[in-house]
Design a protein around this motif. Structure first.
Motif, PDB file in Angstrom:
ATOM      1  N   PRO A 269     -18.213 -12.144  76.421  1.00  0.00           N
ATOM      2  CA  PRO A 269     -18.043 -11.302  75.239  1.00  0.00           C
ATOM      3  C   PRO A 269     -19.096 -11.681  74.208  1.00  0.00           C
ATOM      4  O   PRO A 269     -19.744 -12.721  74.329  1.00  0.00           O
ATOM      5  CB  PRO A 269     -16.643 -11.682  74.754  1.00  0.00           C
ATOM      6  N   ARG A 270     -19.304 -10.853  73.242  1.00  0.00           N
ATOM      7  CA  ARG A 270     -20.270 -11.180  72.172  1.00  0.00           C
ATOM      8  C   ARG A 270     -19.466 -11.275  70.884  1.00  0.00           C
ATOM      9  O   ARG A 270     -19.234 -10.290  70.203  1.00  0.00           O
ATOM     10  CB  ARG A 270     -21.360 -10.102  72.095  1.00  0.00           C
ATOM     11  N   LEU A 271     -19.034 -12.491  70.586  1.00  0.00           N
ATOM     12  CA  LEU A 271     -18.069 -12.680  69.503  1.00  0.00           C
ATOM     13  C   LEU A 271     -18.684 -13.293  68.246  1.00  0.00           C
ATOM     14  O   LEU A 271     -17.992 -13.487  67.244  1.00  0.00           O
ATOM     15  CB  LEU A 271     -16.918 -13.576  69.997  1.00  0.00           C
ATOM     16  N   GLY A 272     -19.976 -13.629  68.297  1.00  0.00           N
ATOM     17  CA  GLY A 272     -20.608 -14.245  67.136  1.00  0.00           C
ATOM     18  C   GLY A 272     -20.640 -13.288  65.954  1.00  0.00           C
ATOM     19  O   GLY A 272     -20.865 -12.086  66.124  1.00  0.00           O
ATOM     20  N   THR A 273     -20.403 -13.825  64.767  1.00  0.00           N
ATOM     21  CA  THR A 273     -20.460 -13.024  63.544  1.00  0.00           C
ATOM     22  C   THR A 273     -21.850 -13.175  62.939  1.00  0.00           C
ATOM     23  O   THR A 273     -22.294 -14.294  62.703  1.00  0.00           O
ATOM     24  CB  THR A 273     -19.413 -13.525  62.529  1.00  0.00           C
ATOM     25  N   PRO A 274     -22.549 -12.056  62.693  1.00  0.00           N
ATOM     26  CA  PRO A 274     -23.894 -12.165  62.103  1.00  0.00           C
ATOM     27  C   PRO A 274     -23.862 -12.852  60.732  1.00  0.00           C
ATOM     28  O   PRO A 274     -22.920 -12.655  59.956  1.00  0.00           O
ATOM     29  CB  PRO A 274     -24.344 -10.706  61.970  1.00  0.00           C
ATOM     30  N   LEU A 275     -24.885 -13.657  60.470  1.00  0.00           N
ATOM     31  CA  LEU A 275     -24.994 -14.364  59.193  1.00  0.00           C
ATOM     32  C   LEU A 275     -26.163 -13.787  58.398  1.00  0.00           C
ATOM     33  O   LEU A 275     -27.226 -13.527  58.950  1.00  0.00           O
ATOM     34  CB  LEU A 275     -25.264 -15.856  59.424  1.00  0.00           C
TER      35      LEU A 275
ATOM     36  N   ILE B 259     -26.912 -18.344  55.517  1.00  0.00           N
ATOM     37  CA  ILE B 259     -27.627 -19.407  56.247  1.00  0.00           C
ATOM     38  C   ILE B 259     -28.090 -20.493  55.273  1.00  0.00           C
ATOM     39  O   ILE B 259     -28.026 -21.686  55.576  1.00  0.00           O
ATOM     40  CB  ILE B 259     -28.838 -18.819  57.007  1.00  0.00           C
TER      41      ILE B 259
ATOM     42  N   TRP C 164     -25.757 -23.250  54.849  1.00  0.00           N
ATOM     43  CA  TRP C 164     -25.601 -24.150  55.995  1.00  0.00           C
ATOM     44  C   TRP C 164     -26.830 -25.046  56.213  1.00  0.00           C
ATOM     45  O   TRP C 164     -26.707 -26.189  56.652  1.00  0.00           O
ATOM     46  CB  TRP C 164     -25.415 -23.339  57.289  1.00  0.00           C
ATOM     47  N   ASP C 165     -27.999 -24.482  55.944  1.00  0.00           N
ATOM     48  CA  ASP C 165     -29.246 -25.108  56.407  1.00  0.00           C
ATOM     49  C   ASP C 165     -29.616 -26.321  55.563  1.00  0.00           C
ATOM     50  O   ASP C 165     -30.002 -26.183  54.403  1.00  0.00           O
ATOM     51  CB  ASP C 165     -30.377 -24.072  56.364  1.00  0.00           C
TER      52      ASP C 165
END
Lengths: 179, 430
Positions: A30-36, A41, A44-45
């Motif tokens: 499945p493609r379950l990643g949520t776009p950021l 970002i 997080w970075d």
């Protein structure tokens, strides 16, 4: 074959055959990643690269760093960075050798931005990530000056820190991956 | 005690009384084993109960109730990790797997070694994310619930700290149980999502060659890893030995990088930054690099080379007099399967091939066994592993000559135990 044995055989097969996941080309996922977004970002970075990419705005010098060092670092690293319950930080500004196997900052660390990165994310251990950018630049300046790598009055910021040439810059040989 | 065996069977195949490994397949060979001082202690502890083995009290009354999560027998409570952590700062240290007390190839999850740089974070999985960003088409964030819905794979894999066995560099041989010397290595079944699936979903840019992996512990431990390895066989592990990964091993998710040094198997994984260069973090420059006699240091020494150890008999255990013993040990290689383990009872003058217990799997513990007729004289026990690439575990003097003694990490030399005539066992350089 009994049901139990068949089940055991079915379980065992993947165990011996999974040494190459990459060869498993039929994986349907499945493609379950949520776009950021770019803004998300940024929260997080925290990566800082050896060439200074990722260093934040701010500045600091050794005299301010010394005060922070004595308050927050000296208990474990020693009053002058000679080491204690935590590792030594200060050495001569020359590469290590068989007779001088020092791994402190001046003799071993190949990149100055690494000091900023590690201090900002990890130090002090009981309150990791609480130093401001200015405090971290000041501490980094203090450590570099104590190791004789920069002058006592040199200000560290994103530009000057990236330009510091560490004595052991070329002291490493890549083994399991090539540059 | 070995009635069905012929004299030929019991003829040594190498010096010091090493017997042929086929004896295991024939059965009927009764083996003595060296016993730990601690297990003797456990038996003594049982004595005050004065139970008659022919009619003990527990065969006459209802036993203990069911339990939600089982624990080892109270008589085995001495089997525990030995904690070697610092007092200040408290979170920086290790605990060792008691290899001498374990059998087979799987390390119980609660005995898996620990190396923490700033303690074990208490992570609420609902507030944990895995982020992939950098040189990708679409930066992505995954919840733990998301990850649990992906296809999974399992592999039995060892994880070994790059600093394991570092006392081997000391001038004098350290005298400790084998786990307190070599126990920064453990082996588990790791189950999770192949990382390549998640990287493909984000769409890795053709310019990318490295990934910086970051954990969610205090200090945000980070290391740079070549993209090719991660695409090849890395796993985002959610399960360890069938249950969710333990907190001290990275709950809720741990990056598993088969065969590579422990620090690359980032615990509490929260971020993967896809890039075109290593970040040169503290842990891949100032630490986990090995200073050589030349003054240059080895860097990015990711692969854990082949190694083997005799876990029984080993220091702290005692022989029971001249008899037939089973030499037992483990071998592993970060480069693939173990192809062969040889054992010696005469300090390496002669060698006998040990029996490798199935299954033998790549980058996994392999259990080896070798029958040994100990004549009660002093002996020098060694084991030597060869992996499927042909790499042979080196003798200590060869390793020290090549690397010096300041490297600290990646010590994998042959280990030698001296068996004394009185049955005591010690660590020697020979």
């Amino acid at each position: 074959m009994s049901m139990l044995r068949r089940a055991a055989a079915a379980i065992f097969v993947p165990v011996v055959a999974t040494s190459a996941i990459a060869a498993d080309t039929d994986v349907k996922a499945p493609r379950l990643g949520t776009p950021l977004s770019t803004g998300e970002i940024a929260k997080w970075d925290r990566t800082i690269f050896a060439d200074g990419r990722g260093l934040p705005p701010g500045k600091g010098a050794a005299k301010d760093g010394r005060v922070i060092y004595e308050q927050k670092c000296a208990d474990c690293h020693g009053l002058r960075g000679e080491g204690g319950t935590a590792e030594e930080l200060v050495s001569e500004p020359k590469p290590p050798s068989g007779d001088y196997p020092s791994k402190a900052i001046g003799s071993y660390w190949p990149f100055a931005p690494t000091i900023f990165d590690f201090v900002r994310r990890s130090m002090p251990p009981a309150a990791a990530g609480t130093l401001t950018a200015n405090e971290t630049y000041a501490l980094t300046a203090y450590l570099l000056a104590a190791n004789g790598v920069i002058g006592e009055g040199d200000e560290m910021n994103a530009k000057t820190l990236a330009a510091v040439h560490m004595p052991n810059r070329d002291g490493f040989i890549w083994i399991d991956v090539k540059p | 005690m070995a009635g069905k065996l012929t004299e030929d069977d019991l003829a040594p195949v190498a010096g010091g009384g090493l017997l042929h490994r086929r004896l295991f397949l024939q059965g009927g060979l009764v083996l003595a084993t060296a016993q730990t001082a601690t297990s003797l202690g456990a038996e003594e502890e049982a004595k005050p109960r004065a139970e008659d083995p022919t009619d003990p009290s527990w065969i006459h009354r209802t036993g203990l109730p069911f339990s939600g999560y089982g624990t080892p027998s109270k008589y085995e409570k001495y089997v525990a990790r030995n904690i070697g952590g610092n007092r200040t700062p408290a979170g920086d240290g290790v605990s060792w797997t008691p290899l001498e007390d374990l059998e087979g190839i799987v390390t119980p999850s609660g005995l898996h070694f620990e190396r923490h740089h700033d303690g074990v974070p208490d992570i609420d999985p609902a507030a944990h994310r895995l982020v992939i960003h950098g040189l990708v088409r679409q930066p992505l964030e995954f919840t733990v619930s998301d990850l649990l819905r992906y296809p999974m794979r399992s592999r039995f894999l060892f994880i070994e700290c790059g600093g394991n066995s570092n006392a081997g560099w000391h001038e004098e041989p350290i005298q400790r149980p084998v786990g307190d010397f070599h126990g920064l290595v453990s082996c588990s079944e790791w189950t999770g999502v192949p990382l390549s699936i998640l990287l493909d979903e984000a769409g890795v840019d053709a310019k990318a060659s490295w990934v910086i992996a970051e954990g969610a512990d205090a200090g945000l431990l980070n290391v740079s890893l070549p993209l090719a390895k991660l695409m090849d066989d890395a796993i985002v592990a959610l399960y360890q030995n069938g249950e969710r990964v333990r907190p001290e091993n990275g709950y809720p998710i741990r990056l598993i990088v088969p065969g590579w040094e422990g620090i690359t198997n980032v615990k509490w994984l929260r971020r993967l930054h896809v890039t075109d260069a290593p970040a040169m973090t503290r842990n891949e420059t100032a630490k986990y690099t090995e200073l050589q006699p030349s003054g240059k240091a080895r860097m990015f020494t990711f692969v854990m080379d082949a190694k083997s150890l005799i876990t029984s008999p080993s220091p702290g255990q005692k022989m029971h007099g001249a008899n037939i013993y089973e030499i037992r040990g483990i071998a592993w290689s970060g480069r693939g399967k173990i192809a062969k383990v040889e054992v010696s009872a005469d300090g390496g003058k002669s060698w006998a091939e040990a029996h490798l217990q199935e299954p033998v799997m790549a980058q996994c513990f392999t259990r080896f066994r070798s029958p040994w007729a100990w004549n009660g004289q002093s002996a020098l026990l060694k084991s030597r592993a060869t992996d499927e690439t042909g790499y042979v575990q080196p003798e200590r003097d060869v390793l020290v000559k090549e690397r010096g003694r300041e490297g600290y990490f990646h010590y994998n030399a042959i280990v030698c135990w001296a068996v004394d005539e009185d049955g005591t066992i010690s660590h020697v350089y020979a």
